[in-house]
Design a protein around this motif. Structure first.
Motif, PDB file in Angstrom:
ATOM      1  N   MET A  26      30.127 -55.178 -35.107  1.00 38.07           N
ATOM      2  CA  MET A  26      31.301 -54.361 -34.823  1.00 38.07           C
ATOM      3  C   MET A  26      31.633 -54.420 -33.333  1.00 38.07           C
ATOM      4  N   LYS A  27      32.911 -54.424 -33.035  1.00 36.89           N
ATOM      5  CA  LYS A  27      33.371 -54.416 -31.649  1.00 36.89           C
ATOM      6  C   LYS A  27      33.460 -52.976 -31.156  1.00 36.89           C
ATOM      7  N   VAL A  28      32.776 -52.685 -30.047  1.00 38.89           N
ATOM      8  CA  VAL A  28      32.706 -51.335 -29.505  1.00 38.89           C
ATOM      9  C   VAL A  28      33.421 -51.291 -28.159  1.00 38.89           C
ATOM     10  N   LEU A  29      34.321 -50.317 -28.010  1.00 33.33           N
ATOM     11  CA  LEU A  29      34.989 -50.094 -26.733  1.00 33.33           C
ATOM     12  C   LEU A  29      34.509 -48.762 -26.174  1.00 33.33           C
ATOM     13  N   ILE A  30      34.016 -48.773 -24.947  1.00 32.04           N
ATOM     14  CA  ILE A  30      33.581 -47.569 -24.260  1.00 32.04           C
ATOM     15  C   ILE A  30      34.638 -47.197 -23.229  1.00 32.04           C
ATOM     16  N   LEU A  31      35.195 -45.999 -23.359  1.00 31.96           N
ATOM     17  CA  LEU A  31      36.166 -45.560 -22.350  1.00 31.96           C
ATOM     18  C   LEU A  31      35.420 -45.140 -21.093  1.00 31.96           C
ATOM     19  N   GLY A  32      35.573 -45.913 -20.053  1.00 30.27           N
ATOM     20  CA  GLY A  32      34.907 -45.632 -18.792  1.00 30.27           C
ATOM     21  C   GLY A  32      33.506 -46.206 -18.747  1.00 30.27           C
ATOM     22  N   ALA A  33      32.970 -46.233 -17.544  1.00 30.27           N
ATOM     23  CA  ALA A  33      31.581 -46.659 -17.342  1.00 30.27           C
ATOM     24  C   ALA A  33      30.943 -45.669 -16.388  1.00 30.27           C
ATOM     25  N   GLY A  34      31.132 -44.386 -16.709  1.00 30.90           N
ATOM     26  CA  GLY A  34      30.594 -43.313 -15.891  1.00 30.90           C
ATOM     27  C   GLY A  34      29.204 -42.916 -16.321  1.00 30.90           C
ATOM     28  N   VAL A  56      35.191 -49.433 -33.124  1.00 32.61           N
ATOM     29  CA  VAL A  56      34.829 -48.077 -32.712  1.00 32.61           C
ATOM     30  C   VAL A  56      35.143 -47.909 -31.227  1.00 32.61           C
ATOM     31  N   ILE A  57      35.706 -46.764 -30.874  1.00 32.83           N
ATOM     32  CA  ILE A  57      36.000 -46.437 -29.479  1.00 32.83           C
ATOM     33  C   ILE A  57      35.246 -45.166 -29.142  1.00 32.83           C
ATOM     34  N   LEU A  58      34.382 -45.251 -28.164  1.00 31.43           N
ATOM     35  CA  LEU A  58      33.555 -44.117 -27.757  1.00 31.43           C
ATOM     36  C   LEU A  58      34.172 -43.448 -26.540  1.00 31.43           C
TER      37      LEU A  58
END
Length: 309
Positions: free
Chosen positions: A1-9, A71-73
């Motif tokens: 699955m392709k995962v997108l993480i909003l930000g890298a904080g 999925v977008i986290l």
């Protein structure tokens, strides 16, 4: 699955790095300035569970065309939610799962309205992280857990697939068949912890030792729980007793992230956490005098912060 993480904080950077470390297909959606920093330095995590250095993390800036993600986290602060929703909108497909790890509950209604209930999972996390002056993630707690599940309860096929995707990481990422209960009870704990530490301007150790520290902490928890019960939130009948035991077991120097943000002169989630409960309390006729003192203290901080700017 392709995962997108909003930000890298502090939070997204940590869990995203753990997923990438385990070989998952992870992309970070960041601002241009953060992308340049990560291109120069890589994404570095200093953790009690083992350090990570992603030399070339997959990065995009909002607006770049990469297609949709499975999925977008979301791990942003609540006061950035409107901007965050606009940033992720181009990457949301018909079957995209949106997984928020924000504190509180109010954000769920906003996400449902923007993307539809069917796309939004329930989620929360338990972790102590921050960014240092170099932009590295510093993780200090033995607990590094993310929890997710269907808002309606149970375990669906897509939750099972997501569980398989998150398997094999060095963080604890697990499902919950009763995510509403878990989120409300986390909300109660973080509202109490952030409220008492910001009000006293102190880590939990001195608060526990002070003459009325535990009494006031319990009062704040009881007031918050009384509002949640009036709303009909699915919290345990003995939840305050349980959470006071957790409070007693926190490290002496433990501070809520809200207090750490205040010490850095940053924005706080006063309206999203304490403010939301006060609004409900006023509507339902529930007395919350200490909660209002906590909230007023945070609003005074916001006024002084704005004046200093």
């Amino acid at each position: 699955m392709k995962v997108l993480i909003l930000g890298a904080g502090a939070v997204g950077g940590y869990f995203g790095a753990r997923l990438a470390e385990a070989g998952k297909d992870v992309t970070f959606l960041v601002r241009e300035r953060r992308r340049e920093q990560l291109r120069e330095r890589g994404l570095r995590v200093q953790s009690v569970h083992g350090d990570i250095h992603l030399q070339e993390p997959q990065l995009i800036v909002a607006g770049e065309e990469t297609g949709t993600y499975d999925v977008i986290l979301l791990s942003n602060k609540a006061y950035h939610l409107s901007d965050s929703m606009e940033s992720i909108a181009p990457y949301v497909g018909e079957n995209t799962m949106i997984l928020p790890l924000l504190n509180g509950i109010a954000h769920m209604e906003q996400l449902w309205e923007r993307f539809g209930r069917e796309r939004v999972l329930g989620g929360l996390c338990f972790i102590e992280t921050t960014l240092n002056s170099d932009g590295d993630v510093v993780q200090t707690s033995q607990t590094h857990e993310a929890v997710f599940g269907e808002w309606s309860g149970g375990e669906s096929e897509r939750i099972h697939l997501l569980k398989e995707t998150f398997a094999g990481t060095k963080a604890t990422i697990r499902t919950s068949a009763d995510i509403q209960r878990d989120m409300w009870q986390k909300y109660l704990f973080i509202t109490t912890l952030s409220g008492i530490t910001t009000l006293m301007n102190s880590a939990v150790g001195p608060i526990r030792e002070a003459v009325y520290g535990l009494e006031l902490t319990r009062q704040l928890s009881e007031e918050s729980a009384s509002v949640m019960r009036k709303i009909g939130a699915p919290i345990d009948t003995d939840i305050v007793d349980k959470q006071m035991k957790i409070f007693m077991n926190q490290g002496y120097g433990m501070k809520a992230s809200m207090l750490r943000d205040m010490e850095k002169g940053l924005e706080v989630e006063a309206d999203h956490l304490q403010g939301y409960l006060i609004q409900k309390a006023d509507q339902l006729g529930v007395a919350v005098p200490l909660l209002k003192v906590v909230y007023n203290n945070l609003k005074v901080y916001e006024l002084k912060r704005a004046a200093d700017k």
